[in-house]
Design an enzyme around this catalytic site. Structure first.
Site, mmCIF file in Angstrom:
data_model
loop_
_atom_site.group_PDB
_atom_site.id
_atom_site.type_symbol
_atom_site.label_atom_id
_atom_site.label_comp_id
_atom_site.label_asym_id
_atom_site.label_seq_id
_atom_site.Cartn_x
_atom_site.Cartn_y
_atom_site.Cartn_z
ATOM 1 N N GLN A 11 13.001 -10.373 76.205
ATOM 2 C CA GLN A 11 11.726 -10.841 76.714
ATOM 3 C C GLN A 11 11.914 -12.105 77.545
ATOM 4 O OE1 GLN A 11 8.242 -10.142 74.472
ATOM 5 N NE2 GLN A 11 9.280 -9.011 72.859
ATOM 6 N N THR B 161 12.556 -15.876 78.866
ATOM 7 C CA THR B 161 13.328 -17.071 78.546
ATOM 8 C C THR B 161 13.304 -18.003 79.742
ATOM 9 O OG1 THR B 161 15.341 -17.903 77.504
ATOM 10 C CG2 THR B 161 15.619 -16.318 79.308
ATOM 11 N N GLY C 278 20.625 -11.564 76.687
ATOM 12 C CA GLY C 278 19.915 -10.503 77.394
ATOM 13 C C GLY C 278 20.921 -9.707 78.194
ATOM 14 N N GLY D 11 23.924 -11.492 80.315
ATOM 15 C CA GLY D 11 24.750 -12.119 79.288
ATOM 16 C C GLY D 11 24.015 -13.075 78.392
ATOM 17 N N CYS E 93 11.631 -15.830 74.017
ATOM 18 C CA CYS E 93 12.091 -14.500 73.587
ATOM 19 C C CYS E 93 10.995 -13.726 72.858
ATOM 20 C CB CYS E 93 13.354 -14.615 72.747
ATOM 21 S SG CYS E 93 14.705 -15.443 73.612
#
Length: 203
Positions: A73, A75, A139, A150, A168
Site C-alpha cells: 500500500q 508509503t 514492496g 524492493g 502501509c
C-alpha cells in the site's frame, strides 16, 4: 554457475525515472543477465502500491503521489531514507517470493543487530519493526520470475510526512529511524552493510 551481483549507487534521484529504468531492465533482461541491486535516495514522494486505497492518503499536501506496480500500500520516500531495489532472477537463486521477502527482512534485522538494535518482522504486515514502530518497508513485484522494486529503510530523515498517510495501510502506525535508535546516519555506509547481508543470504 552463479552470476556476479552488480551493485549500483544512484545517489539522490526522482522516483519516476528510476521506476521506469527498473521496468525496462526487467523486461529486457535475459537468462544470462547478472542480478543487480540499486541503492538510491529519492526526492519526497508518496507511492501507492497495487493494494493501495485512497483513504490511506490523509493529507499529502504538496508532496506528489504516484501509483506504482509494486505490491503493498502507501508509503513515503524522501531524503535520508535508504532505498534498495533488488533485480533478482528468483529461479537462479532458487527462491520464491515469500522466501525473498523473508530474506530481505532478515537482512535488515541483521543489519540493525550490528548497531545493537533488536527488531522483528510480522508475517501479516511485511516490513521490520522496533518496539512496534516501523523502520523498514517492503514492496516487490515479480515478472517472468524476476523481482524488482524492493525495500526502504529509514536512516536519517524528516519523519513528518509519514503522519500524512496511514503507513502501509495501517492507521496510527508509528515509524522510527536508525539515527534515533543510535545507529549510523551515513546512507552509503549503511547501504554497503545492507548489501553485504543480502549477498551472504543469496549465496
Amino acid at each position: 554457475m552463479n552470476k556476479p551481483l552488480i551493485v549500483r549507487h544512484l545517489g539522490r534521484r526522482n522516483y519516476l525515472p528510476v521506476w521506469k529504468q527498473m521496468q525496462n531492465f526487467t523486461n529486457e533482461r535475459a537468462p544470462q543477465t547478472p542480478d543487480e541491486i540499486w541503492l538510491v535516495e529519492h526526492h519526497p514522494i508518496f507511492t501507492q502500491g497495487q493494494a493501495g486505497k485512497p483513504e490511506h492518503l490523509l493529507d499529502p499536501g504538496v508532496i506528489p503521489v504516484i501509483q506504482t506496480d509494486r505490491g503493498g500500500q502507501v508509503t513515503y520516500h524522501g531524503p535520508g531514507q535508504l532505498v534498495a531495489y533488488l533485480m533478482i532472477d528468483l529461479h537462479r537463486v532458487s527462491l520464491g517470493i515469500r522466501q525473498l521477502v523473508t530474506l530481505i527482512e532478515q537482512s535488515i534485522i541483521d543489519l540493525l543487530k550490528d548497531y545493537g538494535i533488536e527488531s522483528s518482522a510480522r508475517r501479516e504486515a511485511p516490513g521490520v519493526y522496533v518496539d512496534q514502530r516501523k523502520i523498514a518497508a517492503l514492496g516487490l513485484r515479480v515478472r517472468r520470475g524476476c523481482s524488482f522494486h524492493g525495500l526502504s529503510l529509514n536512516v536519517n530523515m524528516d519523519l513528518e510526512p509519514f503522519s500524512r498517510i496511514n503507513p502501509c495501510g495501517h492507521p496510527g502506525l508509528e515509524v522510527t529511524q536508525l539515527t534515533d535508535l543510535g545507529g549510523r546516519s551515513d546512507l552509503e555506509h549503511v547501504g554497503e552493510q545492507l548489501v553485504r547481508h543480502i549477498e551472504a543470504k543469496l549465496g
